[in-house]
Design an enzyme around this catalytic site. Structure first.
Site, PDB file in Angstrom:
ATOM      1  N   LYS A 179     -22.849  67.131 103.866  1.00  0.00           N
ATOM      2  CA  LYS A 179     -22.736  66.791 105.293  1.00  0.00           C
ATOM      3  C   LYS A 179     -23.518  65.498 105.480  1.00  0.00           C
ATOM      4  O   LYS A 179     -24.755  65.476 105.442  1.00  0.00           O
ATOM      5  CB  LYS A 179     -23.321  67.922 106.143  1.00  0.00           C
ATOM      6  CG  LYS A 179     -22.702  68.044 107.522  1.00  0.00           C
ATOM      7  CD  LYS A 179     -22.969  66.874 108.437  1.00  0.00           C
ATOM      8  CE  LYS A 179     -24.315  66.940 109.092  1.00  0.00           C
ATOM      9  NZ  LYS A 179     -24.667  65.687 109.819  1.00  0.00           N
ATOM     10  N   GLY A 232     -34.621  66.796 105.959  1.00  0.00           N
ATOM     11  CA  GLY A 232     -34.606  66.376 107.364  1.00  0.00           C
ATOM     12  C   GLY A 232     -35.853  66.854 108.069  1.00  0.00           C
ATOM     13  O   GLY A 232     -36.896  67.078 107.437  1.00  0.00           O
ATOM     14  N   SER A 233     -35.725  67.020 109.378  1.00  0.00           N
ATOM     15  CA  SER A 233     -36.919  67.308 110.179  1.00  0.00           C
ATOM     16  C   SER A 233     -37.292  68.792 110.117  1.00  0.00           C
ATOM     17  O   SER A 233     -36.471  69.644 109.770  1.00  0.00           O
ATOM     18  CB  SER A 233     -36.653  66.892 111.622  1.00  0.00           C
ATOM     19  OG  SER A 233     -35.573  67.652 112.123  1.00  0.00           O
ATOM     20  N   THR A 236     -35.094  71.074 112.497  1.00  0.00           N
ATOM     21  CA  THR A 236     -33.772  71.405 111.968  1.00  0.00           C
ATOM     22  C   THR A 236     -33.917  72.346 110.768  1.00  0.00           C
ATOM     23  O   THR A 236     -33.146  73.303 110.624  1.00  0.00           O
ATOM     24  CB  THR A 236     -33.022  70.121 111.558  1.00  0.00           C
ATOM     25  OG1 THR A 236     -33.004  69.242 112.668  1.00  0.00           O
ATOM     26  CG2 THR A 236     -31.601  70.426 111.145  1.00  0.00           C
ATOM     27  N   GLY A 237     -34.908  72.090 109.934  1.00  0.00           N
ATOM     28  CA  GLY A 237     -35.148  72.959 108.778  1.00  0.00           C
ATOM     29  C   GLY A 237     -35.361  74.402 109.205  1.00  0.00           C
ATOM     30  O   GLY A 237     -34.828  75.340 108.609  1.00  0.00           O
ATOM     31  N   GLU A 254     -36.716  70.061 102.142  1.00  0.00           N
ATOM     32  CA  GLU A 254     -37.513  68.829 102.050  1.00  0.00           C
ATOM     33  C   GLU A 254     -37.675  68.325 103.468  1.00  0.00           C
ATOM     34  O   GLU A 254     -36.749  67.751 104.038  1.00  0.00           O
ATOM     35  CB  GLU A 254     -36.772  67.777 101.210  1.00  0.00           C
ATOM     36  CG  GLU A 254     -36.553  68.180  99.773  1.00  0.00           C
ATOM     37  CD  GLU A 254     -37.801  68.027  98.914  1.00  0.00           C
ATOM     38  OE1 GLU A 254     -38.883  67.765  99.456  1.00  0.00           O
ATOM     39  OE2 GLU A 254     -37.669  68.203  97.689  1.00  0.00           O
ATOM     40  N   CYS A 288     -39.898  59.713 104.773  1.00  0.00           N
ATOM     41  CA  CYS A 288     -40.579  61.005 104.923  1.00  0.00           C
ATOM     42  C   CYS A 288     -41.976  60.963 104.331  1.00  0.00           C
ATOM     43  O   CYS A 288     -42.903  61.547 104.879  1.00  0.00           O
ATOM     44  CB  CYS A 288     -39.753  62.103 104.264  1.00  0.00           C
ATOM     45  SG  CYS A 288     -39.362  61.749 102.557  1.00  0.00           S
ATOM     46  N   GLU A 384     -45.341  63.240 113.078  1.00  0.00           N
ATOM     47  CA  GLU A 384     -44.554  62.282 112.310  1.00  0.00           C
ATOM     48  C   GLU A 384     -43.880  61.316 113.297  1.00  0.00           C
ATOM     49  O   GLU A 384     -43.020  61.719 114.080  1.00  0.00           O
ATOM     50  CB  GLU A 384     -43.494  63.025 111.504  1.00  0.00           C
ATOM     51  CG  GLU A 384     -42.695  62.104 110.627  1.00  0.00           C
ATOM     52  CD  GLU A 384     -41.681  62.852 109.780  1.00  0.00           C
ATOM     53  OE1 GLU A 384     -40.978  63.727 110.310  1.00  0.00           O
ATOM     54  OE2 GLU A 384     -41.597  62.543 108.581  1.00  0.00           O
TER      55      GLU A 384
HETATM   56  P1  NAD Z   1     -32.661  65.767 111.276  1.00  0.00           P
HETATM   57  O1  NAD Z   1     -33.311  67.053 110.962  1.00  0.00           O
HETATM   58  O2  NAD Z   1     -32.440  65.421 112.689  1.00  0.00           O
HETATM   59  O3  NAD Z   1     -31.219  65.673 110.594  1.00  0.00           O
HETATM   60  C1  NAD Z   1     -31.065  65.833 109.201  1.00  0.00           C
HETATM   61  C2  NAD Z   1     -29.663  66.309 108.953  1.00  0.00           C
HETATM   62  O4  NAD Z   1     -29.517  67.609 109.539  1.00  0.00           O
HETATM   63  C3  NAD Z   1     -28.574  65.432 109.571  1.00  0.00           C
HETATM   64  O5  NAD Z   1     -27.468  65.382 108.708  1.00  0.00           O
HETATM   65  C4  NAD Z   1     -28.213  66.201 110.842  1.00  0.00           C
HETATM   66  O6  NAD Z   1     -26.904  65.965 111.270  1.00  0.00           O
HETATM   67  C5  NAD Z   1     -28.366  67.626 110.366  1.00  0.00           C
HETATM   68  N1  NAD Z   1     -28.576  68.602 111.425  1.00  0.00           N
HETATM   69  C6  NAD Z   1     -29.126  68.397 112.653  1.00  0.00           C
HETATM   70  N2  NAD Z   1     -29.132  69.560 113.349  1.00  0.00           N
HETATM   71  C7  NAD Z   1     -28.596  70.508 112.541  1.00  0.00           C
HETATM   72  C8  NAD Z   1     -28.357  71.899 112.676  1.00  0.00           C
HETATM   73  N3  NAD Z   1     -28.668  72.560 113.792  1.00  0.00           N
HETATM   74  N4  NAD Z   1     -27.819  72.560 111.644  1.00  0.00           N
HETATM   75  C9  NAD Z   1     -27.520  71.913 110.483  1.00  0.00           C
HETATM   76  N5  NAD Z   1     -27.696  70.607 110.310  1.00  0.00           N
HETATM   77  C10 NAD Z   1     -28.249  69.907 111.316  1.00  0.00           C
HETATM   78  O7  NAD Z   1     -33.502  64.688 110.500  1.00  0.00           O
HETATM   79  P2  NAD Z   1     -33.234  63.118 110.511  1.00  0.00           P
HETATM   80  O8  NAD Z   1     -33.724  62.639 111.827  1.00  0.00           O
HETATM   81  O9  NAD Z   1     -31.873  62.801 110.055  1.00  0.00           O
HETATM   82  O10 NAD Z   1     -34.214  62.652 109.332  1.00  0.00           O
HETATM   83  C11 NAD Z   1     -35.526  62.409 109.559  1.00  0.00           C
HETATM   84  C12 NAD Z   1     -36.362  63.575 109.094  1.00  0.00           C
HETATM   85  O11 NAD Z   1     -36.056  63.870 107.729  1.00  0.00           O
HETATM   86  C13 NAD Z   1     -37.815  63.248 109.106  1.00  0.00           C
HETATM   87  O12 NAD Z   1     -38.543  64.347 109.587  1.00  0.00           O
HETATM   88  C14 NAD Z   1     -38.143  62.989 107.650  1.00  0.00           C
HETATM   89  O13 NAD Z   1     -39.471  63.169 107.306  1.00  0.00           O
HETATM   90  C15 NAD Z   1     -37.245  63.952 106.971  1.00  0.00           C
HETATM   91  N6  NAD Z   1     -36.978  63.547 105.578  1.00  0.00           N
HETATM   92  C16 NAD Z   1     -37.572  64.252 104.569  1.00  0.00           C
HETATM   93  C17 NAD Z   1     -37.383  63.878 103.242  1.00  0.00           C
HETATM   94  C18 NAD Z   1     -38.022  64.653 102.131  1.00  0.00           C
HETATM   95  O14 NAD Z   1     -37.616  64.482 100.986  1.00  0.00           O
HETATM   96  N7  NAD Z   1     -39.004  65.494 102.399  1.00  0.00           N
HETATM   97  C19 NAD Z   1     -36.570  62.784 102.952  1.00  0.00           C
HETATM   98  C20 NAD Z   1     -35.971  62.087 103.995  1.00  0.00           C
HETATM   99  C21 NAD Z   1     -36.183  62.506 105.325  1.00  0.00           C
END
Ligand code: NAD
Length: 486
Positions: A179, A232-233, A236-237, A254, A288, A384
């Site tokens: 995705k 991601g965040s 969302t995680g 992650e 991140c 963050e």
């Molecule tokens: P986000 O959580 O908003 O989105 C990440 C992904 O999740 C996107 O593809 C988004 O469309 C999807 N998503 C959003 N809501 C969802 C739901 N309800 N169900 C399933 N999928 C959903 O994060 P972002 O703003 O895209 O990225 C930034 C965040 O990612 C920051 O917190 C950053 O620290 C983290 N990040 C972590 C790492 C790591 O390796 N630890 C690497 C890169 C980014």
């Protein structure tokens, strides 16, 4: 060089590039100009269903597991080779839709190529064990792929994150559904073009671009998904973990970070400034594992502040495609979020050694910002920000520095700058983080395990360890008769 950007990009399902079922499209905007850049077919629940069905059919066919592992090795390595062939196209579209500097986009594409090389080369080395049980038994373990592995990708490193996840997943014999992030999915498409050219079985790699709460939520809750890999965040995680818990599906999480470097008075400040350049200003701080806090000993605090503020002020600001040093953040919403953090910090008593606000120019540009006089308990010291905003915190002892560094809910990365080995190791032992960088932020590579503790998540990506995320162990125990009894 310039590369023409295709006007319209489709989803990839079951080996074919397809429109959205209802024809929906999303216009992508250029972060440096806010002008339209291209359109993508917008996936929703039906496209996710189709993509999972295609991956399930691939799993059911055993096309990825019935072959010799050397065949998977070649497939995965060939994706890397095909991506290298498309290096200019991938870097160019990534720079245009994410806003990141072109040289950083090239580095990201090269990093993704490395994942396919590294995990491709491990595809025929994923072994089980023989377990001795004495006479009358043969017992062995088999590393079995999960089946359909779903990868939900963030916008800050979309190309690297796809490579990091799908290379080991495919090497282990899983089919994948990616995705892509809705704001900058184009680099993910180029990786999938490479996978298509590498000739994997239909359905082994599927790509959908859609909104998180729609396509992402449908994917992670889908009954046909056997594993979820999320980057991601934290929020969302958490919601994905609830969906995974409902179906008892294994996950790799992650998540975010608020990583601190502890700077002692004997630190090599040239090395610190070099690390700051990349640690907080690369990709406009949208990393991140960004070095978003410096926890600095009294004796060198003022000199450090002066030097990192001068670094920020000296950065060439501009579009990613012009390979500027300080590029825009990815979207209007992200700019508003970053500026909100600094506004609240400044009105709460912090001061800006440089920057502190949005730049007065077209595009989504945040000034390179260094905040000082920050209360370690305040929002900006613990949350963050995900922008080019560095918080400098003053400390007077090693114990206090470690306590401040560990004083957030995150634990992704941490660092220590000192010339004293005892001090470096003492501090590295006490920093609560998945990885500790000594005297160079981001020291490491594809080969080194990466991941978080506390709210930064669990499971490790990268390195040989990560390959184990993509299999489960099956034990086969056999009762063996005595042939003399026949
Ligand atoms: P986000 O959580 O908003 O989105 C990440 C992904 O999740 C996107 O593809 C988004 O469309 C999807 N998503 C959003 N809501 C969802 C739901 N309800 N169900 C399933 N999928 C959903 O994060 P972002 O703003 O895209 O990225 C930034 C965040 O990612 C920051 O917190 C950053 O620290 C983290 N990040 C972590 C790492 C790591 O390796 N630890 C690497 C890169 C980014």
């Amino acid at each position: 060089m310039t590369v023409d950007i295709d006007a319209y990009w489709r989803n990839f399902i079951g080996g074919r590039w397809v429109d959205a079922v209802d024809g929906q499209r999303r216009v992508l905007l250029d972060p440096a100009t806010t002008e339209p850049l291209a359109e993508v077919a917008l996936a929703g629940v039906r496209e996710v269903d189709d993509a999972v069905a295609a991956a399930r059919a691939c799993v059911a066919s055993r096309a990825l597991v019935s072959v010799r592992p050397a065949q998977r090795l070649r497939w995965v390595m060939d994706i890397g080779r095909e991506l290298a062939v498309r290096r200019d196209r991938a870097a160019y579209v990534l720079s245009c839709d994410s806003g990141k500097a072109l040289s950083e986009a090239y580095a990201e594409v090269d990093g993704a190529v490395r994942y396919f090389e590294y995990y491709g080369a491990l595809a025929d080395k994923l072994e089980g064990a023989y377990i001795p049980l004495g006479d009358g038994y043969v017992d062995y373990t088999v590393p079995v792929p999960h089946g359909v592995s779903a990868h939900v990708i963030p916008w800050n490193y979309p190309v690297e994150m796809v490579g990091r996840g799908i290379a080991p997943a495919l090497a282990a014999g899983n089919a994948v559904v990616v995705k892509a992030p809705e704001v900058d999915p184009l680099g993910c498409h180029v990786i999938v073009e490479a996978a298509e050219a590498a000739g994997l079985p239909a359905g082994a790699v599927n790509l959908v671009t859609g909104d998180g709460p729609v396509a992402g939520a449908a994917l992670v809750a889908h009954p046909g998904v056997d594993q979820i890999v999320f980057t991601g965040s934290v929020d969302t995680g958490r919601s994905i973990l609830h969906a995974a818990a409902d179906r008892v599906v294994p996950t790799v999480m992650e998540l975010g970070g608020k990583s601190a470097a502890v700077v002692f008075d004997d630190a090599d400040l040239d090395a610190l400034v070099a690390s700051t350049r990349w640690g907080i200003f690369m990709n406009a701080g949208q990393v991140c594992s960004a070095m978003s806090r410096l926890v600095v000993t009294d004796a060198v605090h003022d000199e450090v502040v002066e030097r990192v503020a001068a670094l920020g002020e000296g950065l060439r600001v501009g579009a990613g495609i012009d390979d500027a040093e300080l590029t825009p953040v990815v979207s209007a919403a992200q700019l508003e979020r970053v500026a909100g953090f600094t506004d609240r910090a400044l009105s709460g008593g912090a001061s800006a050694a440089t920057g502190g606000g949005v730049l007065d120019r077209p595009g989504w540009f945040m000034a390179p910002t260094v905040l000082v006089d920050v209360d370690p308990r305040s929002e900006v010291a613990r949350s963050e920000v995900f922008g080019p905003v560095l918080t400098v915190l003053r400390t007077s002892s090693a114990e206090e520095a470690v306590a401040v560094a560990n004083g957030t809910e995150y634990g992704l990365a941490a660092g220590v700058f000192t010339r004293d080995l005892d001090r470096a190791l003492w501090t590295a032992d006490r920093l609560v983080a998945g990885q500790v960088f000594v005297n160079e932020w981001y020291a490491g590579g594809v080969e080194t395990p990466f991941g978080g503790v506390k709210r930064s998540g669990f499971g490790r990506e990268k390195g040989q360890e990560a390959l184990r995320n993509y299999v489960q162990t099956k034990n086969v125990g056999i009762r063996v008769g005595d042939p003399r009894a026949l």
